[in-house]
Design a protein around this motif. Sequence first.
Motif, mmCIF file in Angstrom:
data_model
loop_
_atom_site.group_PDB
_atom_site.id
_atom_site.type_symbol
_atom_site.label_atom_id
_atom_site.label_comp_id
_atom_site.label_asym_id
_atom_site.label_seq_id
_atom_site.Cartn_x
_atom_site.Cartn_y
_atom_site.Cartn_z
ATOM 1 N N LEU C 7 32.921 21.530 96.301
ATOM 2 C CA LEU C 7 33.993 21.188 95.358
ATOM 3 C C LEU C 7 33.699 19.884 94.639
ATOM 4 O O LEU C 7 33.986 19.721 93.445
ATOM 5 C CB LEU C 7 35.329 21.100 96.095
ATOM 6 N N GLU C 9 30.785 18.872 93.869
ATOM 7 C CA GLU C 9 29.789 19.175 92.849
ATOM 8 C C GLU C 9 30.420 19.853 91.644
ATOM 9 O O GLU C 9 30.073 19.542 90.490
ATOM 10 C CB GLU C 9 28.683 20.071 93.428
ATOM 11 N N VAL C 10 31.369 20.754 91.908
ATOM 12 C CA VAL C 10 32.076 21.377 90.797
ATOM 13 C C VAL C 10 32.742 20.294 89.932
ATOM 14 O O VAL C 10 32.633 20.278 88.700
ATOM 15 C CB VAL C 10 33.146 22.369 91.319
ATOM 16 N N ALA C 12 31.858 17.232 89.677
ATOM 17 C CA ALA C 12 30.832 16.479 88.954
ATOM 18 C C ALA C 12 30.378 17.244 87.718
ATOM 19 O O ALA C 12 30.181 16.653 86.642
ATOM 20 C CB ALA C 12 29.646 16.200 89.874
ATOM 21 N N VAL C 13 30.236 18.575 87.855
ATOM 22 C CA VAL C 13 29.811 19.381 86.701
ATOM 23 C C VAL C 13 30.866 19.279 85.597
ATOM 24 O O VAL C 13 30.565 19.032 84.422
ATOM 25 C CB VAL C 13 29.599 20.844 87.121
#
Lengths: 161, 615, 102
Positions: C7, C9-10, C12-13
């Motif tokens: 989550l 990383e999501v 961050a994207v």
Amino acid sequence: MVEFAIYSIGIGACVFAILSVAVRDIFHSAVWLSLTLLCVSGLYFSLNAPFLGVIQVLVYIGGIITLFIFAIKLTARIGDKTIAQTNNQVLISLLASVVFFVFLLSAILRHPWGRLATVKELPLKELGQSLLTNYMLPFEFLSLILLAVMVGAIVIGKVKK
Amino acid sequence: MVNVAHLIPLFPFLAFWVNILLGKTLHRASAWISIIASLISMVLSISTAQGFLAGAGSYPLGTWLTFFGQPIAFGVIVDPLTVMMLLVVTVVATLIMIYSVGYMGGDPHFSRYFAYMSLFTASMLGLVLADNLLMLYIFWEGVGLCSYLLIAFWFERPAAARAGLKAFLTTRIGDTGLLLGIFLLFAATGSLSFTDLSKANGPEWMLMAAALLIFSGAVGKSAQFPLHVWLPDAMEGPTAVSALIHAATMVAAGVYLVARCFVLFAAHPVCLEVVAVMGGISALMAASIASVNNDIKKVLAYSTISQLGLMMLGLGVGGYSAGTFHLMTHAFFKALLFLCAGSIIHGVHTQDIRLMGGLFYRMKTTGITFVIGTLAIAGVPPLSGFWSKDEILAQAFGPHPVLFITALLTSFLTAFYMARLMLLVLFGKSRSELQTHESPVTMRFPLVVLSFFALFAGLLGSPWMHHAFQKFLAFQVPYPSEEAPSKFVMGLSIGVSLLGIGLAYSIYILHRRFLPEGIRAQFGWLYRLLMNKYYIDEIYEAVFVQPFLRLCRLSFRFDMAAIDGVVNGIANLVRRAGGILRRLQSGFVQNYLLIQTIGVLIVIMTLLGKLCFQF
Amino acid sequence: MIPVHFLLEVSAVLFCAGIYGVLTRRNVIGILISIELILNAANLNLVLFDRYWGSTDGLGQIFALFIVAIAAAGSVVGLVLVIAIYRNGKSIFTDKFNLLKW
């Protein structure tokens, strides 16, 4: 099962987000944004924060995205295919954001986060109570801000005769 | 007893501001504001004089600043000298302002003229009331400024503008000396107050140098040789200005300064010698120039230099009261003469005495008063000039034979050139087709009043009144003795006066030639020398002005090439650098945002370097 | 079981995509869209950490709620400005708004 759902929704959010900034047509961009927001709302549900998930759908998709689409349609020429939609710093911006992402990723991966067991939902009643007790002051300030925005929007948006 | 002396300069000063700020609306009324302010000053001066006779004296007003631990107080000095100067200045200023109403009648800058006159009066009154050298210096510069402004009053005439500049720059040389003298005196004694001068003790050479430097200020202001060149040119200003500033009051400020610091000079005989010698040179030189000049105002200007020189001479031979007495009488009769000249110029619209003649019969009041003024300055008894001049001669008689002869010669020349002026202007036949008319009553009234003073002011100091005036003045320096003006000196004085007048009469009315033609031709060079004022202006031009201008041009070229080159070079560098850096300031929000983002990235990576890119 | 780092990383994207959008879009509305992405990334993190540390009064959620409200307000103002600018200048491209440029 839940994990699979989280992964797929998360990947969906990422893809839609990238699409919404990458597509040419601003209207499509708004549509991709709404899908991203929907996915994020799904993530909220998966995190057992259903109230926020509902708010996300209501305010963002029901309110803001609608507003965006109105604005896009009002400023008619914007969707025109002949007009460049990006400026001349695409490459360097891409580089900057990718570097930023890699940096964030490296920071995230350094910490052993582990996995979070499904947490119990914070009852809406308690949320409301803390909103009106501990966080009363910011809440009231927020209402003031909304009032100011309302007045300001009317004043700015009014056609001057 | 209420002390009002410090209020005396206030009213002309206020009149200055009213006139300078509201001049456009007041226009004609501005004259009356100035006159009323001067009248108030006069009344206050008289009351100050009465107070002084009743026993009041100087009083402090407060401490102005503290300087190296020495408080510099400012206050008002009330002593015989100041009282005399106050009365002279206010009376003469008021009369000349009344005169100016008529004289300046049609001038478009009427109110500006009266504003400057008021400012001058205020400064001059402040100057004589100042109780220390620093205050005096401020007002000294104030009168200098007004002199400049009024000489160049008709600044649209190049000659007037140049004359104003010349006066300002020339007096500046002396003023710089005065300032240095003040510094030196302060360094030597630690006090600038006049009352401390008598007990001034410090290094001998410093006091002497201070006295000489102060005298240089007086030389500049009183137009003494070698700084006299500005005064004849100053005649470009309105004649009433010449009467007030360049005859009666401001130029006398130099004499006043020497008299005020007399104890300092008296303590050093060498300084007194210098004063006397410079005064003598000025007196004789100016008198000789005046004998040949043909411009009515210039003759009077040189006469002023000469008379001021005589005062300096009087002071220099120790005649404190003689010099100041002559200062007072001179103020009256010279102001009178200038005003008469102004009235004549007003009537005939020329200043060249060769074009005048026979005016006596057409300008009765002016003519009679002019005659009175001439006889007064020529030293005919019992008019005022006689008594004061006689005092100076008597003072110089004993120990200073050379100076005595100088003074006597000056007296003779004075009588000669004044008689020449009077005879050429007033009597004989008219030498040109000039339209003449008598001046208006505002101009005639001051003439009558001043001629009254010219007639009788001298009697105050005559032996008939037992030298009352001198005794009154002799406050710091006791008046020598009763019988000082010996009968011999008095007789000599009357003799040279009558001789001078008689010579002028026989030359200019009877057209008698005393010398054979051949000898006259041989002395043509002398005449040319005098006509060209001893070539002093030309010498200054060649020795100081031209080299200075050359230096200026050189500096200008250096400035253009080197200094400007460097400055412009730097400016160009900055502009080029700016031209390059300007691209950063694209005015394009997202560009700024990109730079900001990169900046944030760099900051974070620097701070959290250990976290970076380590999977 | 919730994969926390996924989550993050999501988020961050989303965040980086938003940054990219803000930097490159010429269109003011596009920029506003990108800003919404950035705000959502922040919100996701807030909710996640609220859960992760198990807060009792739901501080993270309330914070997220406030952000949603303020984001809505911001969008409203932004869009009104867009319309006002469009009315005046017939353009809503940021590189046309350089009146203040020297």
